[in-house]
Design an enzyme around this catalytic site. Sequence first.
Site, mmCIF file in Angstrom:
data_model
loop_
_atom_site.group_PDB
_atom_site.id
_atom_site.type_symbol
_atom_site.label_atom_id
_atom_site.label_comp_id
_atom_site.label_asym_id
_atom_site.label_seq_id
_atom_site.Cartn_x
_atom_site.Cartn_y
_atom_site.Cartn_z
ATOM 1 N N PRO A 23 0.837 -1.211 0.000
ATOM 2 C CA PRO A 23 0.000 0.000 0.000
ATOM 3 C C PRO A 23 0.868 1.257 0.000
ATOM 4 O O PRO A 23 1.752 1.392 0.840
ATOM 5 C CB PRO A 23 -0.791 -0.114 1.309
ATOM 6 C CG PRO A 23 -0.679 -1.536 1.729
ATOM 7 C CD PRO A 23 0.631 -2.028 1.205
ATOM 8 N N TYR A 184 0.047 5.252 13.294
ATOM 9 C CA TYR A 184 -1.346 5.636 13.126
ATOM 10 C C TYR A 184 -2.151 5.110 14.311
ATOM 11 O O TYR A 184 -1.584 4.639 15.295
ATOM 12 C CB TYR A 184 -1.855 5.171 11.760
ATOM 13 C CG TYR A 184 -1.064 5.781 10.625
ATOM 14 C CD1 TYR A 184 -0.851 7.160 10.574
ATOM 15 C CD2 TYR A 184 -0.508 5.000 9.620
ATOM 16 C CE1 TYR A 184 -0.100 7.729 9.548
ATOM 17 C CE2 TYR A 184 0.250 5.568 8.604
ATOM 18 C CZ TYR A 184 0.448 6.928 8.573
ATOM 19 O OH TYR A 184 1.193 7.498 7.576
#
Length: 359
Positions: A23, A184
């Site tokens: 990703p 995150y």
Amino acid sequence: MPHLFSPLQLNDVTLRNRIGVSPMCQYSAKDGTPNDWHFVHLGSRAVGGAGLVFVEAAAVEPRGRISPEDLGIYNEKHTEAYRRITDFMKEHGAVPAIQLAHAGRKASTYRPWEKDEKGAGVSDEQGGWQVIGPSPIAFAEGYKLPEELSKEEIHNIQESFRLATVRAREAGFQLVEFHGAHGYLAHSFYSPLSNDRTDEYGGSFENRIRFVLETVRIMRREWPENLPFSVRISSSDWIEGGWTVEDSVELAKRLKNEGVDIIDCSSGGNTPDAVIPAGAGYQVPFAEKIRAEADIYTAAVGMITQGMQADELIRNGRADIVLLAREMLRDPYWPLRAAQEVHQTDSLAVPPQYERGWQ
């Protein structure tokens, strides 16, 4: 003995080889919706021969985007736009995958090529928003101070992950990944560097991994059992007092019990002052250790650039999938070149339109 171009069976899904496109955020969406840039970017890599192609981190709610230009999967408009991309990838032999994410305290930033000029944070007037996290600890100077999540807010975010999982299924993805890495939201819960809560989501190891386990459990119930489920983790914070690879092994064992099929082994991203010994294959030992000690499939990622290098990782049982990022930006047809390098030309998935270039 499996090699880089051996198929890999993951539940009812078969990868044509062990090569995946990691990703990679493109910072090119409007209102979270994929567009022609994403179609061409991802479609080119499916045509290029990869077995697995990940859509970049897609936020499960608007404030979960890293930047205002990040992809999302929080409304039906997004679902329809992704379906065009997944149909094309499947038509050309790649398994379409999506990484579901929430940027937490690292959200609401400028795009990378704008940060040097404008700084990390995005003001509310320019499309920014209040960021959130397990504790009111900013990622770094220049980043916004996050608001500490209440337990009700935590459960609301978990519901957003559930709904995003449903949308991913409806959009035609065949593998879904929970983004639990790179500082995150999920990573900031399990790392002691960013979580100083005193309730059941903070303190002990068991409490700090609670958000991850609960969220994955909720998502796995919505994801078909016959389709693979992956979790990306930061295997180490690379700093004393932070998250360790031994912690990652223990987390991986628990994730396996929740129905997770693959651990995507990245590292770092939760503190700006970590000293990371970046170099060829520098994160591979994480994939190797977690694979051996947690008895689960792993994906290796990080400065893997050569076909023989990638093939060695599979042949020697150090990982089950090799994910490439920057190298795939440089060459979307890397798998075709790698097949020649490791003498597996019979495995070349060359579209007939391109065959004369590979004869």
